[in-house]
Design an enzyme around this catalytic site. Sequence first.
Site, PDB file in Angstrom:
ATOM      1  N   GLY A 196      -3.662   6.712  15.420  1.00 36.19           N
ATOM      2  CA  GLY A 196      -5.006   7.259  15.660  1.00 36.19           C
ATOM      3  C   GLY A 196      -5.481   7.927  14.384  1.00 36.19           C
ATOM      4  O   GLY A 196      -5.383   7.352  13.296  1.00 36.19           O
ATOM      5  N   LEU A 197      -5.928   9.170  14.538  1.00 39.39           N
ATOM      6  CA  LEU A 197      -6.526   9.890  13.410  1.00 39.39           C
ATOM      7  C   LEU A 197      -5.448  10.440  12.473  1.00 39.39           C
ATOM      8  O   LEU A 197      -4.741  11.374  12.824  1.00 39.39           O
ATOM      9  CB  LEU A 197      -7.310  11.050  14.012  1.00 39.39           C
ATOM     10  CG  LEU A 197      -8.488  11.646  13.303  1.00 39.39           C
ATOM     11  CD1 LEU A 197      -9.598  10.634  13.118  1.00 39.39           C
ATOM     12  CD2 LEU A 197      -9.009  12.838  14.113  1.00 39.39           C
ATOM     13  N   TYR A 241     -14.447  -3.023  10.960  1.00 32.61           N
ATOM     14  CA  TYR A 241     -13.105  -2.448  10.774  1.00 32.61           C
ATOM     15  C   TYR A 241     -12.302  -2.607  12.070  1.00 32.61           C
ATOM     16  O   TYR A 241     -11.135  -3.041  12.044  1.00 32.61           O
ATOM     17  CB  TYR A 241     -13.179  -0.964  10.359  1.00 32.61           C
ATOM     18  CG  TYR A 241     -11.799  -0.333  10.300  1.00 32.61           C
ATOM     19  CD1 TYR A 241     -10.893  -0.723   9.301  1.00 32.61           C
ATOM     20  CD2 TYR A 241     -11.383   0.601  11.242  1.00 32.61           C
ATOM     21  CE1 TYR A 241      -9.614  -0.184   9.251  1.00 32.61           C
ATOM     22  CE2 TYR A 241     -10.105   1.154  11.195  1.00 32.61           C
ATOM     23  CZ  TYR A 241      -9.224   0.753  10.197  1.00 32.61           C
ATOM     24  OH  TYR A 241      -7.950   1.276  10.159  1.00 32.61           O
ATOM     25  N   THR A 252       1.134   3.376  -2.359  1.00 33.43           N
ATOM     26  CA  THR A 252       0.673   4.358  -3.356  1.00 33.43           C
ATOM     27  C   THR A 252       0.014   5.578  -2.733  1.00 33.43           C
ATOM     28  O   THR A 252      -0.361   6.501  -3.448  1.00 33.43           O
ATOM     29  CB  THR A 252      -0.340   3.698  -4.316  1.00 33.43           C
ATOM     30  OG1 THR A 252      -1.431   3.193  -3.525  1.00 33.43           O
ATOM     31  CG2 THR A 252       0.292   2.572  -5.112  1.00 33.43           C
ATOM     32  N   GLY A 271       0.829  -1.210   0.000  1.00 31.89           N
ATOM     33  CA  GLY A 271       0.000   0.000   0.000  1.00 31.89           C
ATOM     34  C   GLY A 271       0.855   1.248   0.000  1.00 31.89           C
ATOM     35  O   GLY A 271       0.593   2.204   0.733  1.00 31.89           O
ATOM     36  N   PHE A 277      -7.834   7.715   3.560  1.00 28.80           N
ATOM     37  CA  PHE A 277      -8.574   6.710   4.329  1.00 28.80           C
ATOM     38  C   PHE A 277     -10.083   6.997   4.416  1.00 28.80           C
ATOM     39  O   PHE A 277     -10.905   6.136   4.133  1.00 28.80           O
ATOM     40  CB  PHE A 277      -7.955   6.643   5.732  1.00 28.80           C
ATOM     41  CG  PHE A 277      -8.607   5.702   6.687  1.00 28.80           C
ATOM     42  CD1 PHE A 277      -8.266   4.358   6.711  1.00 28.80           C
ATOM     43  CD2 PHE A 277      -9.566   6.148   7.600  1.00 28.80           C
ATOM     44  CE1 PHE A 277      -8.857   3.481   7.609  1.00 28.80           C
ATOM     45  CE2 PHE A 277     -10.166   5.288   8.497  1.00 28.80           C
ATOM     46  CZ  PHE A 277      -9.804   3.952   8.504  1.00 28.80           C
ATOM     47  N   THR A 297      -5.385  11.053   5.500  1.00 33.76           N
ATOM     48  CA  THR A 297      -4.892  10.434   4.262  1.00 33.76           C
ATOM     49  C   THR A 297      -6.109  10.274   3.352  1.00 33.76           C
ATOM     50  O   THR A 297      -7.130  10.919   3.568  1.00 33.76           O
ATOM     51  CB  THR A 297      -4.295   9.036   4.547  1.00 33.76           C
ATOM     52  OG1 THR A 297      -5.348   8.223   5.099  1.00 33.76           O
ATOM     53  CG2 THR A 297      -3.133   9.084   5.530  1.00 33.76           C
TER      54      THR A 297
HETATM   55  P1  NDP Z   1      -4.902   5.371   2.171  1.00 36.00           P
HETATM   56  O1  NDP Z   1      -6.257   5.103   1.617  1.00 36.00           O
HETATM   57  O2  NDP Z   1      -4.282   6.694   1.922  1.00 36.00           O
HETATM   58  O3  NDP Z   1      -3.886   4.230   1.697  1.00 36.00           O
HETATM   59  C1  NDP Z   1      -4.270   2.880   1.682  1.00 36.00           C
HETATM   60  C2  NDP Z   1      -3.244   2.080   0.929  1.00 36.00           C
HETATM   61  O4  NDP Z   1      -3.616   0.699   0.986  1.00 36.00           O
HETATM   62  C3  NDP Z   1      -3.159   2.472  -0.526  1.00 36.00           C
HETATM   63  O5  NDP Z   1      -1.808   2.564  -0.902  1.00 36.00           O
HETATM   64  C4  NDP Z   1      -3.832   1.324  -1.248  1.00 36.00           C
HETATM   65  O6  NDP Z   1      -3.167   1.086  -2.484  1.00 36.00           O
HETATM   66  C5  NDP Z   1      -3.564   0.152  -0.310  1.00 36.00           C
HETATM   67  N1  NDP Z   1      -4.542  -0.903  -0.494  1.00 36.00           N
HETATM   68  C6  NDP Z   1      -5.857  -0.890  -0.161  1.00 36.00           C
HETATM   69  N2  NDP Z   1      -6.420  -2.034  -0.547  1.00 36.00           N
HETATM   70  C7  NDP Z   1      -5.464  -2.786  -1.125  1.00 36.00           C
HETATM   71  C8  NDP Z   1      -5.434  -4.054  -1.730  1.00 36.00           C
HETATM   72  N3  NDP Z   1      -6.523  -4.819  -1.802  1.00 36.00           N
HETATM   73  N4  NDP Z   1      -4.273  -4.514  -2.233  1.00 36.00           N
HETATM   74  C9  NDP Z   1      -3.158  -3.758  -2.177  1.00 36.00           C
HETATM   75  N5  NDP Z   1      -3.111  -2.542  -1.620  1.00 36.00           N
HETATM   76  C10 NDP Z   1      -4.261  -2.064  -1.112  1.00 36.00           C
HETATM   77  O7  NDP Z   1      -5.050   5.115   3.734  1.00 36.00           O
HETATM   78  P2  NDP Z   1      -3.976   5.131   4.920  1.00 36.00           P
HETATM   79  O8  NDP Z   1      -2.641   5.467   4.435  1.00 36.00           O
HETATM   80  O9  NDP Z   1      -4.557   5.938   6.002  1.00 36.00           O
HETATM   81  O10 NDP Z   1      -4.050   3.610   5.378  1.00 36.00           O
HETATM   82  C11 NDP Z   1      -2.932   2.762   5.461  1.00 36.00           C
HETATM   83  C12 NDP Z   1      -3.109   1.805   6.627  1.00 36.00           C
HETATM   84  O11 NDP Z   1      -3.171   2.555   7.835  1.00 36.00           O
HETATM   85  C13 NDP Z   1      -4.385   0.966   6.592  1.00 36.00           C
HETATM   86  O12 NDP Z   1      -4.077  -0.339   7.008  1.00 36.00           O
HETATM   87  C14 NDP Z   1      -5.288   1.655   7.615  1.00 36.00           C
HETATM   88  O13 NDP Z   1      -6.213   0.763   8.177  1.00 36.00           O
HETATM   89  C15 NDP Z   1      -4.239   2.100   8.618  1.00 36.00           C
HETATM   90  N6  NDP Z   1      -4.659   3.163   9.522  1.00 36.00           N
HETATM   91  C16 NDP Z   1      -5.071   4.372   9.022  1.00 36.00           C
HETATM   92  C17 NDP Z   1      -5.439   5.378   9.901  1.00 36.00           C
HETATM   93  C18 NDP Z   1      -5.967   6.696   9.444  1.00 36.00           C
HETATM   94  O14 NDP Z   1      -6.567   7.428  10.258  1.00 36.00           O
HETATM   95  N7  NDP Z   1      -5.755   7.099   8.192  1.00 36.00           N
HETATM   96  C19 NDP Z   1      -5.348   5.174  11.355  1.00 36.00           C
HETATM   97  C20 NDP Z   1      -4.924   3.864  11.754  1.00 36.00           C
HETATM   98  C21 NDP Z   1      -4.565   2.912  10.858  1.00 36.00           C
HETATM   99  P3  NDP Z   1      -3.887   0.839  -3.891  1.00 36.00           P
HETATM  100  O15 NDP Z   1      -5.152   1.608  -3.910  1.00 36.00           O
HETATM  101  O16 NDP Z   1      -2.848   1.264  -4.899  1.00 36.00           O
HETATM  102  O17 NDP Z   1      -4.093  -0.632  -3.926  1.00 36.00           O
HETATM  103  C1  8X3 Z   2      -8.144   4.403  11.448  1.00 33.99           C
HETATM  104  C2  8X3 Z   2      -8.373   5.323  12.578  1.00 33.99           C
HETATM  105  O1  8X3 Z   2     -10.057   5.970  14.361  1.00 33.99           O
HETATM  106  O2  8X3 Z   2     -10.752   6.133  12.038  1.00 33.99           O
HETATM  107  O3  8X3 Z   2      -7.781   3.140  11.890  1.00 33.99           O
HETATM  108  O4  8X3 Z   2     -10.512   4.001  13.078  1.00 33.99           O
HETATM  109  S1  8X3 Z   2     -10.014   5.343  13.031  1.00 33.99           S
END
Ligand code: NDP
Ligand code: 8X3
Length: 254
Positions: free
Chosen positions: A184-185, A153, A15, A13, A190, A188
Amino acid sequence: MNITMKPIALVTGATSGIGEACARKLHAAGYRVIITGRNEEKLTLLAREWGEDALALVFDVRDRARCEHLLNTLPEEWKEIDVLVNNAGLALGLDKEYEGDYDDWDTMIDTNIKGLLTVTRTVVPGMVERNRGHVVNIGSVAGDAAYANGNVYCATKAAVKAITDGLRIDVAHSAVRVTLVKPGLVETNFSVIRFHGDSERADNVYKGITPLTGEDIADTVVYTVQAPAHVQIAEILVLATHQANGSTIVRENA
Ligand code: NDP
Ligand code: 8X3
């Protein structure tokens, strides 16, 4: 530095968001990076930026056969992965459990749990054999306790915590280290993904608070992998200031 002497980090991930920031910071810290995801265009751009220091692999972590094939047939100079950052993941929807969408549930479970397991199962045997390596799994504060409408989730991130703890036990005979980083928050892509493209709703998630950035989490990841070899940072929870846990966020003017 001779390219073959540089350590290798694989980031799933890479990207977007946290994964892209991890790849950038690990590269800046001297790693060659294997960057993975589904967005081929973005991976190609990043790989071009880093030249011979990057290898882009386009795959969906849910596609077990393709994931295994690509990782088991890495070019010779990319085979010895030192750091694996299991970051690929997503949330879909914010609904009551009894009203949730089956497809959203399947996608989260298949990506956040089964995808992470596939990459781990494929990469870690080489680390154990070499008696060297570090796995950093990106969990979440959401895995510590469920929050309203977070149900599935939160469950996937609780599973990531158990899977990380299990791996740490199973590799303890080796010098492989295993870390769980729980953000946490973080602002991105997300929330845009979670709300199926509704960017106004996504923006509201970060209103009245200064959220973390992908770079903040990447700094933590780099810190854990740069710790001395005898130090295994097992788990780190990183929250935004004014966020106390998954459901307590004190917002300005709220
Ligand atoms: P983004 O949406 O910005 O990035 C998510 C990344 O995951 C992308 O690069 C995407 O790549 C990749 N991805 C999603 N599905 C797939 C798949 N099926 N196969 C391969 N790659 C995949 O979100 P974040 O950077 O925020 O999230 C990254 C991680 O952090 C996640 O695991 C999320 O649960 C975790 N997280 C995020 C938080 C937040 O508040 N943002 C807080 C806590 C944890 P592509 O689309 O190119 O496949
Ligand atoms: C992503 C953070 O608090 O939106 O894991 O679940 S939250």
